[in-house]
Scaffold this active site. Structure first.
Site, short mmCIF file in Angstrom:
data_model
loop_
_atom_site.label_atom_id
_atom_site.label_comp_id
_atom_site.label_asym_id
_atom_site.label_seq_id
_atom_site.Cartn_x
_atom_site.Cartn_y
_atom_site.Cartn_z
N GLU A 174 3.27 -7.12 -50.04
CA GLU A 174 4.09 -7.83 -51.03
C GLU A 174 3.21 -8.60 -52.01
O GLU A 174 2.33 -9.36 -51.62
CB GLU A 174 5.03 -8.82 -50.33
CG GLU A 174 6.06 -8.13 -49.45
CD GLU A 174 7.00 -7.21 -50.21
OE1 GLU A 174 7.07 -7.30 -51.45
OE2 GLU A 174 7.65 -6.37 -49.55
N ARG A 191 21.92 -10.97 -48.35
CA ARG A 191 22.91 -9.89 -48.45
C ARG A 191 23.79 -9.88 -47.20
O ARG A 191 24.98 -9.59 -47.25
CB ARG A 191 22.13 -8.57 -48.57
CG ARG A 191 22.93 -7.29 -48.59
CD ARG A 191 21.99 -6.09 -48.79
NE ARG A 191 20.94 -6.03 -47.78
CZ ARG A 191 21.09 -5.51 -46.56
NH1 ARG A 191 22.23 -5.00 -46.18
NH2 ARG A 191 20.09 -5.50 -45.70
N CYS A 200 12.42 -12.71 -44.87
CA CYS A 200 11.01 -12.38 -45.07
C CYS A 200 10.44 -13.08 -46.30
O CYS A 200 9.35 -13.65 -46.27
CB CYS A 200 10.82 -10.87 -45.20
SG CYS A 200 11.15 -10.01 -43.65
N HIS A 254 5.51 -5.61 -45.53
CA HIS A 254 6.73 -5.01 -44.99
C HIS A 254 6.39 -3.65 -44.38
O HIS A 254 5.57 -2.91 -44.92
CB HIS A 254 7.78 -4.82 -46.10
CG HIS A 254 8.80 -5.92 -46.15
ND1 HIS A 254 8.94 -6.76 -47.23
CD2 HIS A 254 9.73 -6.33 -45.24
CE1 HIS A 254 9.92 -7.63 -46.98
NE2 HIS A 254 10.41 -7.39 -45.78
N1 PCA Z 1 13.08 -8.04 -42.34
C1 PCA Z 1 13.95 -8.94 -43.05
C2 PCA Z 1 13.98 -10.19 -42.26
C3 PCA Z 1 13.47 -9.81 -40.92
C4 PCA Z 1 12.85 -8.50 -41.09
O1 PCA Z 1 12.20 -7.90 -40.23
C5 PCA Z 1 13.53 -9.11 -44.51
O2 PCA Z 1 12.95 -8.21 -45.09
O3 PCA Z 1 13.83 -10.17 -45.08
#
Ligand code: PCA
Length: 403
Positions: A81, A91, A144, A168
């Site tokens: 990110e 959401r 996240c 991610h």
């Molecule tokens: N993904 C979510 C929150 C927890 C996770 O594993 C996100 O992308 O915000």
């Protein structure tokens, strides 16, 4: 010596999945990478619970590196990110049933922070290992992003020595097989096998560790360091080299800027002023011959209010040292010009007024720690320097100061 630690976090399952590949990926990592121990931490998918757990671990462990990971089930590759934004906009409700909509995370914080991870390096290294990786321009607006935003805020304000950011990971094929949501319709994704997720995260951590172990990491914005008594010696070494290369072209070579004032906190960059008769080809050739390169961008100095606007009085040449050289700014200015006198007077005034130097150092520290955009640093600093400069001019008149 303190043990070196990488804090790496993953999330618990949410949104109907039985597992979360981010935590599975973290669990699969080795306990040690290079000279760093990995401390793994499982986070709840909770706006109220996730960040406090990370912050507690950071304060207890004082890790060198913090990498948080989360699941992005619609993505096909590991994504580093680039930024986190100052908003929670869920959401779906989190695992506590909490669903903030359009809610600012922290009114005292900037709109966004950039990652502190070496994102390009990480992506290139993961991809070189045959695993798909990409840069992502949005960490979303869910838990996240919240964790990444608060992490970058803590680093920016309090712990600039920490390298931190967010990655991610996709879902695994097994997770997707059991997910009615993701199997429906056109948005089908294949996911990424767990061993690849683990391998990708491992490469990401290796990349960060390597940067630190090879001394190529200097903190996200640890722009301002405490005064280092070695700075004058370092200046002398640079000065000798310049003097040898320039001979009589250099009328004088001075240590200027904040590193030239004992006790003053400063950026760890030695500023040098070479005073010359003219900015000409002969000078350029001599500087080039000793490995210095001229910048086309820095060609004029900041003009303090009320001073002559004649551009000739503020023209300079700016040189960078050869690669691998300690960070140095070389300013070449013409004898007798306003911009040649300014840094010498400024330096001498601060050397003679430790109270001004101390206040100025503090201002720079706060400025560096609180700017959302590091490029704004000189924009804010220059007028502050002017305030000191006007006091310096008065002092120069009273004491008949001469360079
Ligand atoms: N993904 C979510 C929150 C927890 C996770 O594993 C996100 O992308 O915000």
């Amino acid at each position: 010596m303190k043990e070196k630690i990488v804090l790496v976090t993953g999330f618990a399952p949410f949104e109907g999945f039985a597992v979360n590949s981010s935590w599975q990926g973290v669990e699969g990592l080795p306990g040690q990478i290079g000279g760093f121990r990995l401390q793994k931490l499982l986070l709840p998918v909770s706006f109220r619970g996730a960040w406090p757990a990370v912050e507690k671990a950071i304060r207890e462990l004082r890790p060198e590196i913090v990498i948080c990971t989360g699941l992005a089930a619609k993505r096909e590759c590991l994504s580093v990110e680039r930024a986190a934004i100052n908003v929670n906009d869920a959401r779906i409700a989190d695992n506590d049933g909490f669903q903030p909509i359009d809610r600012v995370i922290d009114y005292s914080a900037p709109n966004a922070y950039f990652t502190g991870l070496p994102m390009r390096r990480i992506i290139d290294r993961i991809a070189a290992g045959g695993i798909s990786a990409s840069l992502s321009d949005s960490a979303g607006t869910y838990v996240c992003n919240d964790v990444m935003f608060r992490l970058m805020h803590l680093i920016a304000n309090e712990m600039p020595e920490i390298m931190g950011g967010f990655i991610h990971v996709p879902a695994t094929p097994e997770m997707l097989m059991n997910s009615a949501m993701l199997q429906a319709g056109a948005g089908r994704v294949a996911g990424l096998a767990l061993p690849e997720i683990i391998r990708g995260l491992q490469v990401a951590i290796e990349t960060c560790v390597e940067l630190i172990e090879t001394g190529q990491w200097h903190g996200v914005r640890r722009l301002i360091k405490n005064y280092d008594p070695h700075w004058p010696e370092e200046f002398v070494a640079i000065c000798d080299r310049l003097a040898a290369g320039l001979g009589p072209l250099a009328l004088r070579i001075d240590h200027i800027g904040s590193t030239s004032v004992p006790g003053l906190a400063a950026k760890d960059i030695i500023d040098v002023q070479i005073t010359v008769r003219a900015l000409d080809e002969e000078l350029l050739a001599a500087m080039t011959a000793i490995g210095f390169t001229r910048s086309e961008i820095a060609v004029a100095d900041h003009v303090p209010p009320g001073q002559t606007a004649d551009p000739e009085q503020w023209r300079k040449w700016f040189f960078k040292p050869p690669t691998g050289h300690r960070p140095t700014n070389v300013h070449v200015r013409v004898a007798g010009r306003a911009n040649q006198r300014y840094p010498l007077l400024f330096r001498d005034f601060l050397r003679a007024h430790p109270d001004y130097a101390c206040a100025y150092g503090r201002l720079k520290e706060r400025l560096a720690g609180n700017l959302a955009n590091a490029r704004m640093y000189p924009e804010v600093k220059d007028p502050a320097v002017d305030l000191i400069y006007f006091a310096a001019e008065k002092w120069a008149t009273e004491t008949s100061w001469r360079a």
